[in-house]
Design a protein around this motif. Structure first.
Motif, short mmCIF file in Angstrom:
data_model
loop_
_atom_site.label_atom_id
_atom_site.label_comp_id
_atom_site.label_asym_id
_atom_site.label_seq_id
_atom_site.Cartn_x
_atom_site.Cartn_y
_atom_site.Cartn_z
N ALA A 25 83.69 12.46 73.08
CA ALA A 25 82.35 11.91 72.85
C ALA A 25 82.20 11.42 71.41
CB ALA A 25 81.30 12.96 73.16
N MET A 26 82.73 12.17 70.48
CA MET A 26 82.60 11.79 69.08
C MET A 26 83.48 10.60 68.74
SD MET A 26 82.01 15.32 67.01
CE MET A 26 81.27 14.41 65.66
N GLY A 27 84.51 10.39 69.52
CA GLY A 27 85.37 9.23 69.28
C GLY A 27 84.67 7.91 69.51
N GLY A 28 83.63 7.89 70.35
CA GLY A 28 82.99 6.64 70.68
C GLY A 28 81.50 6.61 70.45
N ASN A 29 80.93 7.65 69.84
CA ASN A 29 79.48 7.71 69.64
C ASN A 29 79.15 8.27 68.26
OD1 ASN A 29 78.40 7.25 72.62
ND2 ASN A 29 80.13 8.66 72.74
N LEU A 128 68.23 7.83 60.17
CA LEU A 128 69.49 7.95 59.45
C LEU A 128 70.58 7.07 60.06
CD1 LEU A 128 69.63 11.80 58.75
CD2 LEU A 128 69.12 9.99 57.13
N LEU A 129 70.66 7.07 61.37
CA LEU A 129 71.70 6.27 62.04
C LEU A 129 71.45 4.78 61.83
CD1 LEU A 129 72.03 8.34 65.32
CD2 LEU A 129 73.75 8.14 63.52
N THR A 130 70.20 4.38 61.74
CA THR A 130 69.89 2.97 61.51
C THR A 130 70.25 2.56 60.08
OG1 THR A 130 68.09 3.04 63.12
CG2 THR A 130 68.04 1.25 61.50
N ALA A 131 69.95 3.42 59.13
CA ALA A 131 70.13 3.06 57.71
C ALA A 131 71.54 3.29 57.19
CB ALA A 131 69.14 3.85 56.86
N CYS A 132 72.31 4.16 57.84
CA CYS A 132 73.61 4.58 57.30
C CYS A 132 74.71 4.23 58.30
CB CYS A 132 73.60 6.08 57.02
SG CYS A 132 72.19 6.62 56.00
N PRO A 133 75.39 3.12 58.11
CA PRO A 133 76.32 2.62 59.13
C PRO A 133 77.54 3.49 59.36
CG PRO A 133 76.46 1.31 57.12
CD PRO A 133 75.28 2.20 56.96
N ASN A 134 77.93 4.30 58.37
CA ASN A 134 79.13 5.12 58.52
C ASN A 134 78.80 6.60 58.73
OD1 ASN A 134 80.97 2.95 58.17
ND2 ASN A 134 80.60 3.03 55.95
N ILE A 137 76.45 11.99 63.46
CA ILE A 137 75.67 13.23 63.54
C ILE A 137 76.15 14.04 64.73
CG2 ILE A 137 73.37 14.21 63.92
CD1 ILE A 137 72.17 11.76 62.59
N LEU A 138 76.38 15.31 64.48
CA LEU A 138 76.66 16.29 65.53
C LEU A 138 75.49 17.26 65.54
CD1 LEU A 138 78.56 17.56 67.65
CD2 LEU A 138 79.62 18.85 65.78
N ALA A 139 74.74 17.28 66.63
CA ALA A 139 73.54 18.11 66.72
C ALA A 139 73.75 19.21 67.75
CB ALA A 139 72.33 17.27 67.09
N THR A 140 73.08 20.34 67.56
CA THR A 140 73.01 21.38 68.58
C THR A 140 71.55 21.60 68.92
OG1 THR A 140 72.81 23.32 67.13
CG2 THR A 140 75.03 22.47 67.53
N SER A 141 71.25 21.67 70.21
CA SER A 141 69.86 21.80 70.64
C SER A 141 69.83 22.27 72.08
CB SER A 141 69.14 20.45 70.52
OG SER A 141 67.81 20.54 70.98
N ARG A 142 68.80 22.96 72.44
CA ARG A 142 68.67 23.37 73.84
C ARG A 142 68.34 22.19 74.75
NH1 ARG A 142 65.39 29.14 73.16
NH2 ARG A 142 66.95 30.11 71.79
N LEU A 145 68.25 15.20 72.12
CA LEU A 145 67.30 14.63 71.18
C LEU A 145 66.62 13.38 71.74
CD1 LEU A 145 69.13 14.96 67.74
CD2 LEU A 145 67.59 16.56 68.87
N ARG A 146 67.29 12.73 72.68
CA ARG A 146 66.78 11.50 73.31
C ARG A 146 66.63 10.36 72.30
NH1 ARG A 146 64.47 15.81 75.93
NH2 ARG A 146 64.92 15.87 78.16
N VAL A 147 67.70 10.17 71.54
CA VAL A 147 67.82 9.04 70.63
C VAL A 147 68.73 8.01 71.28
CG1 VAL A 147 68.62 8.30 68.35
CG2 VAL A 147 67.48 10.51 68.61
N ARG A 148 68.40 6.74 71.12
CA ARG A 148 69.22 5.68 71.71
C ARG A 148 70.66 5.80 71.21
NH1 ARG A 148 67.15 -0.42 71.41
NH2 ARG A 148 65.61 0.57 72.79
N GLY A 149 71.60 5.72 72.15
CA GLY A 149 73.01 5.82 71.81
C GLY A 149 73.53 7.25 71.75
N GLU A 150 72.67 8.23 72.04
CA GLU A 150 73.08 9.63 71.99
C GLU A 150 74.03 9.96 73.14
OE1 GLU A 150 70.85 14.01 71.97
OE2 GLU A 150 69.91 12.29 72.97
N ALA A 151 75.11 10.65 72.83
CA ALA A 151 76.00 11.20 73.85
C ALA A 151 75.73 12.69 73.95
CB ALA A 151 77.46 10.94 73.51
#
Length: 680
Positions: A25-29, A128-134, A137-142, A145-151
């Motif tokens: 997942a992190m390889g492509g998102n 952050l994802l919009t402003a910082c091209p490189n 983010i790895l998030a943990t949550s129950r 997050l429902r952000v566009r492009g989230e895997a």
């Protein structure tokens, strides 16, 4: 970057398939969220991913933001800035500062425990994802997050019985109750299935083996232990196994252990024996009882201990808070907690100028989440006490990079406290003026400094008058008016320069420091050197670091101005050595600039180029492109031009960039002690 993980003390077991899915997942998102029930092991998996290094890649900076202690949603971005090592000294919003700081850096940001701030985490991650091209983010949550492009990688309990038993066996061995034979392994396998192979449930069950045998554990009263009617929070059905296991662990605790569990669940982050004793003592729990009961909770894996500090895992803390609510003890505990934190800050404020200073910097840093929590409580119940507490910690917070939240809290607290106009009000105005000054809000800072001076006079507050004089002087220095800074101090009665050593206090020491800076800036170098040496020696005798470091800075500048570059290097290194004990990114940037100038004048060109790179690293950290007193700009420019001519632009740039990308702690250590230039 430096970041902390709490639960990596124990070994990591299994999860090969999950790690492969996360890596894919992190390889492509750019945003991957590990989602799942509490206790399923999301944080441990994230820790493992980072430790393996496959997610970050070469040249990627990694920052870990533990969001579980953040109770105030407005401080989310400030907490992420802290995790990134950003000590922003501008009036920007923290989210804007974080975006600017990351920029196009290759960065992996871990947002751990997002579930209690879902909307805020969603908005921040999107920005952050919009402003910082490189950035990734790895998030943990129950929940996702429902952000566009989230895997989303859904984390479930162990897929195989073998992995579940392996984890239970590992933790049983850690509890000095290893599985001996096939019979033990069969019992363990049966228990693991009952616990639905949920990792935290297995760890809690294994913790019980310190006080009972495995057969007794398996034959015990395993059932859901429900709270009394109408619990304050309902757990989703898929959390049933965890709640059942935590309830079971709770039932197996003694009444004193249950009470301590509930009381400690109020704390937002890690805590130590002193905080536990002050908060949780009382009633059936004497101060002595708290200590051994806490040890017992650690044995049961209800509390995790590491390096002399303790912490509850989120799900365990949440269960304790439900019981705390049922006991109706939340407000009493909130009051007790706030009073303890207030008392700590009072002592820190009293002892700031003296031998306890560096220890208080560490202590206030350790209590940071508690101070936030206490401030929120006191703002609602006792605004004057809130303002006092915030005034007590402002100087600590400024050095530690919490300028934004200090200003936000102070602006909130000064409004209801204005009617009292006592010494607390004066201290609050001074603290607010200091934050405005360091954020570059000069006009507002001048107004606040004037209000502080008037309030101090009305309250007959002598220390407040000294603090107001320091604030005025600091503003004059930063605006390039050293003579005004000197005059302001000298017209304060009694004159700072006439204060006897035994009368030296924090406010008078600050004013004497401003006087030294002003004398240097106005060319009165002999007098400035005499006063700086005297102040430095007084501070050294007191084992004080903050004032001493700035006195050494001025001695370094004076030595450079009179043509003694080697003495200048020595004083600059002494200043950095002092600052290692207290932090202060703004001051470190100032001293590193001066060290570079002195090294260049001493003929140590590569070291000077490296020091300029280190200074740029710290100026970026505080959000300023090389700020300080205005007279330093010309010295910097001349020295850099000379270095480029001598070294060549390419070599200078390479050496400079090595420091810019260096580790902050290593840079300060090199600056303090010298030696070969650190290798990347």
């Amino acid at each position: 970057m430096v970041w902390m993980m709490w639960d990596a003390e124990t070994s990591f077991v299994g999860r090969v398939a999950e790690l492969d899915r996360i890596a894919a997942a992190m390889g492509g998102n750019r945003l991957v969220t590990l989602s799942g029930a509490g206790g399923v092991g999301k944080t441990r998996l994230a820790q493992r991913v980072v430790a393996l290094g496959t997610a970050a890649g070469a040249g990627t900076e990694v920052a870990w933001a533990d969001l579980s202690p953040v109770r105030n949603a407005h401080l989310l971005a400030a907490s992420v800035a802290d995790a990134l090592g950003l000590s922003d000294h501008t009036p920007r919003l923290p989210a804007d500062a974080v975006c600017a700081w990351i920029g196009d850096r290759r960065t992996l940001l871990v947002l751990d425990s997002c579930e209690h701030l879902p909307a805020e985490c969603r908005d921040l991650a999107g920005d952050l994802l919009t402003a910082c091209p490189n950035l990734r983010i790895l998030a943990t949550s129950r929940e996702p997050l429902r952000v566009r492009g989230e895997a989303v990688v859904e984390i479930e309990p162990f897929a195989s019985a073998e992995e579940a038993v392996a984890l239970f066996a590992d933790r049983a061995a850690a509890a000095d109750s290893p599985l001996i034979d096939d019979s033990d392994r069969q019992l363990a396998a049966s228990l693991c299935e009952q616990l639905e192979r949920l990792p935290l449930a297995l760890e809690l069950a294994a913790g019980q083996l310190r006080s009972m045998s495995l057969p007794d554990l398996c034959a015990g009263p395993y059932r859901a232990v429900d709270l009394p009617p109408a619990p304050t929070r309902r757990w989703p059905p898929r959390h049933a196994a965890l709640r059942t296991t935590i309830g079971w662990s709770h039932e197996l605790c003694t009444p004193q252990e249950r009470l301590l569990w509930a009381r400690l669940s109020y704390l937002p982050a890690s805590f130590d024996d002193e905080l536990a004793g002050q908060l949780a003592g009382g009633g059936p729990l004497s101060p002595g009882d708290v200590g051994w009961t806490l040890v017992s909770l650690c044995d049961k894996s209800v509390v995790v201990r590491k390096d002399g500090a303790y912490r509850m895992l989120d799900a365990v803390r949440e269960y304790g808070r439900m019981w705390l609510a049922e006991l109706g003890a939340e407000q009493e505990l909130a009051h007790r907690h706030a009073q303890y934190v207030l008392a700590q800050t009072r002592q820190a404020h009293r002892e700031w100028f003296g031998p306890a200073q560096r220890n208080w910097y560490r202590r206030i840093g350790f209590l940071h989440s508690d101070i936030r929590l206490a401030a929120d409580h006191l703002l609602a119940t006792d605004p004057a006490a809130a303002l006092e507490m915030l005034g007590n910690v402002t100087f600590f917070w400024v050095c530690s990079g919490y300028l934004y939240e200090a200003r936000q809290y102070l602006q909130t607290a000064t409004v209801p406290a204005a009617r009292d106009r006592d010494e607390t009000w004066v201290q609050g105005l001074w603290s607010l003026g200091l934050t405005l000054t360091l954020q570059g809000e000069q006009a507002a800072a001048h107004e606040t400094a004037a209000a502080c001076r008037r309030a101090a006079a009305e309250a007959f507050d002598a220390e407040g008058l000294w603090r107001a004089a320091y604030l005025d002087g600091l503003l004059h220095l930063l605006e390039g008016r050293p003579l005004a800074a000197v005059s302001g101090v000298e017209t304060t009665e009694p004159a700072a320069t006439g204060t006897r050593p035994e009368q030296l206090t924090a406010p008078t020491a600050l004013c004497r420091l401003v006087h030294v800076f002003g004398l240097t800036g106005s060319g009165r170098l002999d007098q400035a050197r005499h006063e700086a040496l005297e102040l430095r020696d007084l501070c050294a005798a007191l084992d004080e670091y903050w004032t001493r470091s700035y006195a050494e800075h001025q001695l370094a500048l004076i030595a450079f101005l009179v043509g003694r570059p080697h003495d200048s290097v020595r004083h600059a290194r002494a200043a950095l050595d002092a600052k290692q004990h207290i932090g202060d990114a703004f001051g470190i940037a100032m001293v590193m600039d001066l060290l570079a100038i002195a090294l260049g004048d001493a003929g140590e060109e590569p070291a000077a180029a490296y020091a300029f790179g280190a200074a740029a690293r710290f100026w970026e950290t505080v959000g300023h492109p090389q700020r300080g007193t205005p007279e330093m700009a010309a010295l910097r420019g001349e020295c850099e031009d000379r270095l480029v001519r001598r070294m060549g632009l390419k070599r200078y740039g390479q050496t400079f960039r090595r420091a810019v990308t260096g580790d902050a702690r290593s840079l300060v250590s090199w600056g303090a002690y010298g030696g070969p230039l650190p290798e990347q």
